[in-house]
Design a protein around this motif. Sequence first.
Motif, mmCIF file in Angstrom:
data_model
loop_
_atom_site.group_PDB
_atom_site.id
_atom_site.type_symbol
_atom_site.label_atom_id
_atom_site.label_comp_id
_atom_site.label_asym_id
_atom_site.label_seq_id
_atom_site.Cartn_x
_atom_site.Cartn_y
_atom_site.Cartn_z
ATOM 1 N N ARG A 191 -10.570 -25.600 -11.253
ATOM 2 C CA ARG A 191 -10.037 -24.230 -11.254
ATOM 3 C C ARG A 191 -11.147 -23.228 -11.534
ATOM 4 O O ARG A 191 -11.274 -22.197 -10.848
ATOM 5 N N TYR A 245 -10.531 -19.307 -10.164
ATOM 6 C CA TYR A 245 -9.129 -18.966 -10.359
ATOM 7 C C TYR A 245 -8.781 -18.892 -11.844
ATOM 8 O O TYR A 245 -9.340 -19.633 -12.662
ATOM 9 N N THR A 246 -7.813 -18.042 -12.186
ATOM 10 C CA THR A 246 -7.252 -18.023 -13.535
ATOM 11 C C THR A 246 -6.051 -18.960 -13.565
ATOM 12 O O THR A 246 -5.512 -19.351 -12.520
ATOM 13 N N GLN A 247 -5.601 -19.291 -14.775
ATOM 14 C CA GLN A 247 -4.413 -20.124 -14.891
ATOM 15 C C GLN A 247 -3.203 -19.413 -14.281
ATOM 16 O O GLN A 247 -2.339 -20.050 -13.669
ATOM 17 N N GLU A 248 -3.149 -18.106 -14.418
ATOM 18 C CA GLU A 248 -2.029 -17.342 -13.863
ATOM 19 C C GLU A 248 -2.026 -17.404 -12.335
ATOM 20 O O GLU A 248 -0.963 -17.537 -11.712
ATOM 21 N N GLN A 249 -3.204 -17.331 -11.711
ATOM 22 C CA GLN A 249 -3.271 -17.413 -10.250
ATOM 23 C C GLN A 249 -2.791 -18.774 -9.753
ATOM 24 O O GLN A 249 -2.083 -18.868 -8.748
ATOM 25 N N ILE A 250 -3.186 -19.836 -10.454
ATOM 26 C CA ILE A 250 -2.723 -21.178 -10.087
ATOM 27 C C ILE A 250 -1.206 -21.263 -10.250
ATOM 28 O O ILE A 250 -0.498 -21.814 -9.395
ATOM 29 N N SER A 251 -0.690 -20.697 -11.338
ATOM 30 C CA SER A 251 0.756 -20.766 -11.596
ATOM 31 C C SER A 251 1.554 -20.028 -10.521
ATOM 32 O O SER A 251 2.611 -20.491 -10.095
ATOM 33 N N LEU A 252 1.037 -18.879 -10.077
ATOM 34 C CA LEU A 252 1.728 -18.122 -9.033
ATOM 35 C C LEU A 252 1.744 -18.886 -7.714
ATOM 36 O O LEU A 252 2.739 -18.888 -6.986
ATOM 37 N N THR A 253 0.611 -19.531 -7.396
ATOM 38 C CA THR A 253 0.528 -20.302 -6.157
ATOM 39 C C THR A 253 1.517 -21.461 -6.146
ATOM 40 O O THR A 253 2.132 -21.766 -5.117
#
Length: 278
Positions: free
Chosen positions: A15, A20-28
């Motif tokens: 990541r 990427y941030t953790q939030e971007q991964i979570s949104l994806t």
Amino acid sequence: MSNDNKIGQRIALLRKQRGYTQEQISLTLNVTPQAVSKWEKGNALPDTPLLPPLAKVLGTSIDCLLTGDSLMEKVSPYDGDYKKEEYYWGLQHSLLAEQTVKIMQDKANKSLLDIGSGEGRDAIYFAKCGFQVDALEISTPGIKKIRQYSQAAGYEVSILQADMIGYELAVAYDVIYSHGSLQFLPLEQRQNHFDKYKRYTNIGGLNAHLIFVEKPFIKVAPDWEKNEFFYLSGDLAKYYYDWEILWCEEQIVDCNSAGIPHQHAVNSIIARKIERTF
């Protein structure tokens, strides 16, 4: 250390390498940032249906995430050369990179993927010329050189440490570029890789490649590896038959890699993706 912790460390490492941030991964993935945090801390594992999209967005394979086939442990045939103080390929950018820049000079906010960046000579040049650059390279010593050169030159690139073989692209680029690296693609995988590069190129964008071509009158280079495979004349044009070919040239070049003078037959192409209306 538990296997869950190791998987979490790999998720966090990949990541961060992709920015990427953790939030971007979570949104994806349509999960909460807290879920991603738990994965990375080893307190939970992603649900099985999430593994394919997670591996794709991280630019890796499911096996890599689960089995510990860490990208950091991958070895490039150039590792020994890249560990030396001098730059194996030098710092002068290539002619292909210069031609690519000229074609794209009027494009704003342009993005580029440099496949097999080596020590960064072309990646840094592209960044200097206004590109947002993702530098894809497997070699840890090579990546160290890229960072070193980037800091010295004052131009930032995003480094993706991954094997080009099987690497899954997550975003489209204005330019997908390679200079003397695609000979490592296994023969049976070439078509799929070129199809993927074309698919992940924006309309009006470019693919620019330099490959090594087999010629009966040129000896194999002294540093040619067993997992390197020649192309045939016309292969690049065949892959881009449905694009606008802006430049395609084959030539014989002198080389001194491995400290032994020799020659290569190379074929370069710059092709533009055009929008089909039929």
